[in-house]
Design a protein around this motif. Structure first.
Motif, PDB file in Angstrom:
ATOM      1  N   ALA A 172      -4.432 -33.838 -10.511  1.00  0.00           N
ATOM      2  CA  ALA A 172      -4.795 -34.259  -9.240  1.00  0.00           C
ATOM      3  C   ALA A 172      -4.314 -35.701  -9.176  1.00  0.00           C
ATOM      4  O   ALA A 172      -3.424 -35.727 -10.171  1.00  0.00           O
ATOM      5  CB  ALA A 172      -6.474 -34.888  -9.455  1.00  0.00           C
ATOM      6  N   SER A 209     -15.681 -37.142 -16.861  1.00  0.00           N
ATOM      7  CA  SER A 209     -14.451 -37.551 -16.565  1.00  0.00           C
ATOM      8  C   SER A 209     -14.470 -38.792 -17.449  1.00  0.00           C
ATOM      9  O   SER A 209     -14.723 -39.291 -18.093  1.00  0.00           O
ATOM     10  CB  SER A 209     -14.100 -38.845 -15.503  1.00  0.00           C
ATOM     11  OG  SER A 209     -14.313 -38.078 -14.244  1.00  0.00           O
ATOM     12  N   GLN A 268      -6.248 -36.475 -14.284  1.00  0.00           N
ATOM     13  CA  GLN A 268      -5.939 -36.938 -12.624  1.00  0.00           C
ATOM     14  C   GLN A 268      -5.330 -38.460 -13.585  1.00  0.00           C
ATOM     15  O   GLN A 268      -5.496 -38.695 -14.237  1.00  0.00           O
ATOM     16  CB  GLN A 268      -7.855 -37.645 -12.149  1.00  0.00           C
ATOM     17  CG  GLN A 268      -7.010 -38.411 -11.015  1.00  0.00           C
ATOM     18  CD  GLN A 268      -8.220 -38.861 -10.606  1.00  0.00           C
ATOM     19  OE1 GLN A 268      -9.229 -37.827  -9.835  1.00  0.00           O
ATOM     20  NE2 GLN A 268      -9.500 -40.236 -10.866  1.00  0.00           N
ATOM     21  N   LEU A 314      -7.920 -39.144 -16.159  1.00  0.00           N
ATOM     22  CA  LEU A 314      -8.387 -39.503 -16.226  1.00  0.00           C
ATOM     23  C   LEU A 314      -7.019 -40.437 -16.540  1.00  0.00           C
ATOM     24  O   LEU A 314      -7.362 -41.268 -17.352  1.00  0.00           O
ATOM     25  CB  LEU A 314      -8.814 -40.402 -15.201  1.00  0.00           C
ATOM     26  CG  LEU A 314     -10.169 -39.978 -14.668  1.00  0.00           C
ATOM     27  CD1 LEU A 314     -10.454 -38.592 -14.730  1.00  0.00           C
ATOM     28  CD2 LEU A 314     -11.027 -40.858 -13.817  1.00  0.00           C
ATOM     29  N   ARG A 338      -9.260 -30.239 -14.573  1.00  0.00           N
ATOM     30  CA  ARG A 338      -7.553 -30.915 -14.066  1.00  0.00           C
ATOM     31  C   ARG A 338      -7.999 -32.134 -14.653  1.00  0.00           C
ATOM     32  O   ARG A 338      -8.837 -33.008 -15.401  1.00  0.00           O
ATOM     33  CB  ARG A 338      -7.456 -31.381 -12.578  1.00  0.00           C
ATOM     34  CG  ARG A 338      -8.779 -32.117 -12.000  1.00  0.00           C
ATOM     35  CD  ARG A 338      -8.668 -32.216 -10.609  1.00  0.00           C
ATOM     36  NE  ARG A 338      -8.877 -31.210  -9.555  1.00  0.00           N
ATOM     37  CZ  ARG A 338     -10.202 -30.648  -8.508  1.00  0.00           C
ATOM     38  NH1 ARG A 338     -10.768 -31.709  -8.569  1.00  0.00           N
ATOM     39  NH2 ARG A 338     -10.459 -30.245  -8.097  1.00  0.00           N
ATOM     40  N   ASP A 349     -13.120 -33.864 -16.682  1.00  0.00           N
ATOM     41  CA  ASP A 349     -11.159 -34.012 -15.906  1.00  0.00           C
ATOM     42  C   ASP A 349     -10.695 -35.116 -16.879  1.00  0.00           C
ATOM     43  O   ASP A 349     -11.568 -35.510 -17.591  1.00  0.00           O
ATOM     44  CB  ASP A 349     -11.570 -34.871 -14.681  1.00  0.00           C
ATOM     45  CG  ASP A 349     -11.419 -33.422 -13.846  1.00  0.00           C
ATOM     46  OD1 ASP A 349     -11.679 -32.186 -14.443  1.00  0.00           O
ATOM     47  OD2 ASP A 349     -12.438 -34.143 -12.955  1.00  0.00           O
TER      48      ASP A 349
END
Length: 342
Positions: A157, A63, A119, A95, A117, A93
Motif C-alpha cells: 500500500a 498497524s 504500507q 507501516l 500488507r 500491517d
C-alpha cells in the motif's frame, strides 16, 4: 482477511520514535524514543490488548509502526510472531518508509501468516516533489523497496499526505503506482502537528479539500489498476450512499493508539494521553475516560450534531483539535455545514 466493521477493533502500535528520515510534515515532535518499552514490556502490552479483544468479542487489526519500525527489527519480528499465533488477531500491517528493509526481511515477512500488507509513503510522483518533503533520495529508495516487496509477492500500500504543495499530483501518482504494481492507495490530509506544527500554510483550504476528495473519489471509481481506499471522514460528503466510501472517525468507537512508551492516545493524530497501557490497563482507559465518553455522544460534536450525515461521518477529531484547539469543534475542511439539515 476482511473483518466485518462491527467486529473489528484497531490498534495503531508505535514501537519506537526513532527514524532514519526527517520528513518535513511528520507528526513526530521528537525522535529520541526515550523510555520506549522493552521487548518484555511490549509482550505484556500485547497481553493487555489480547485480553481486551477477548472480553469485547472483537477481532483485532493492527498497524505496527514507529518512527521507523525496522530500527527495532528483532522486536518487530517477535511481535509479528505473537500476532500470528493469537486467536483474536485478524490481520496486521507494517507501516514503514522501506529504506531499511533487506531481502532477508522480506523473506521473514513472507513467512508471517497474518501480515496483510506493507504500507509505504510517497508524497508525489517525482523525486523533485517527493524529496522536497521526505528528503533527498527517498523517492528512488521507496520505489526500490516497493519493487523488492512486489517481486516476492507481498501486498503493498502507499499513503500520501496531501498538502497544498502536492494536491494536484494525485492522477500522476496513480500512474507511477500502477507501473510499480502497488495494490492500494490512500490519501491523508496534512495536520499541522509535531515536526510539521509550523507548516500551517501547507494545510488545505476547505475548497481545496473538497476538490481533493472529489478528485480521489472520481479516480477511485474509474481506476482499475490500483485500488483506491476511501475509508476516511468527509468522503461520505461525496457519496453518502456507497458503503465503500467514507468512514466514521474511530476515536472512542473502535480504535486506540499505543505509543512507544506505553502511553495510550485516542488516535496518533490526537495526542491527548488517556493513560498507560501497563500501569492503567485498557479497561480503565476505555471505560473511565471522560474525553472518550464525550466524543461518543454526537450531541457534543459542534456542527456535526446537526448534520443528517452524523451516522456516517462526524468529521476528524484530530483535525478539529489542531485547527481550533477543541477536538469537539467542527472539522475545518467540511464543506457541508450550510447544507446541514437542522
Amino acid at each position: 482477511m476482511e473483518i466485518p466493521a462491527g467486529d473489528e477493533f484497531y490498534f495503531q502500535w508505535h514501537l519506537t520514535e526513532r527514524c532514519n528520515q526527517r520528513c518535513a510534515h511528520c507528526y513526530h515532535a521528537s525522535y529520541s524514543s526515550s523510555e520506549e518499552l522493552t521487548l518484555s514490556d511490549l509482550q505484556a502490552a500485547f497481553g493487555e490488548m489480547e485480553r481486551a479483544l477477548s472480553v469485547w468479542n472483537r477481532v483485532g487489526s493492527f498497524s505496527l509502526t514507529g518512527g521507523e519500525p525496522f530500527t527495532r527489527r528483532e522486536e518487530l519480528f517477535a511481535l509479528m510472531s505473537m500476532l500470528d499465533l493469537s486467536h483474536v488477531v485478524g490481520y496486521y500491517d507494517i507501516l514503514t518508509n522501506g529504506a531499511l528493509i533487506s531481502d532477508e526481511d522480506v523473506a521473514r515477512m513472507r513467512a508471517a501468516t497474518k501480515l496483510r500488507r506493507v504500507q509505504l509513503s510517497l508524497e508525489g510522483p517525482s523525486a523533485v516533489l517527493n524529496d522536497s518533503i521526505r528528503g533527498d533520495g527517498t523517492f528512488e529508495r521507496t520505489l526500490a523497496a516497493i519493487d523488492r516487496l512486489k517481486s516476492q509477492g507481498m501486498e503493498v500500500a502507499v499513503m500520501m499526505t496531501v498538502t497544498r504543495r502536492n494536491k494536484g499530483s494525485i492522477p500522476q501518482m496513480l500512474d507511477v503506482l500502477a507501473d510499480h504494481q502497488v495494490d492500494t492507495f490512500a490519501v491523508e490530509r496534512f495536520i499541522p502537528e509535531g515536526s510539521g506544527a509550523e507548516l500551517h500554510d501547507a494545510m488545505l483550504t476547505p475548497e481545496e479539500a473538497r476538490e481533493v476528495f472529489e478528485t480521489v473519489h472520481a479516480l477511485g471509481v474509474a481506476e482499475r489498476r490500483v485500488r483506491v481506499l476511501m475509508y476516511r471522514p468527509l468522503f461520505a460528503l461525496v457519496d453518502k450512499d456507497d458503503p465503500t466510501v467514507g468512514a466514521m472517525c474511530s476515536v472512542g468507537t473502535n480504535a486506540l493508539t499505543i505509543m512507544h512508551d506505553g502511553t495510550v492516545y485516542p488516535c496518533r493524530r490526537l495526542p491527548i494521553s488517556l493513560g498507560h497501557v501497563l500501569r492503567d490497563g485498557l479497561f480503565k482507559i476505555w471505560y473511565d475516560s471522560d474525553l472518550l465518553w464525550r466524543i461518543r455522544d454526537p450531541e457534543n460534536l459542534a456542527d456535526c450534531a446537526k448534520c443528517d450525515l452524523i451516522a456516517v461521518c462526524r468529521g476528524c477529531r484530530a483535525m478539529a483539535h489542531f485547527a481550533s484547539g477543541d477536538c469537539f469543534g467542527p472539522d475545518p475542511h467540511c464543506w457541508r455545514p450550510v447544507e446541514c439539515i437542522v
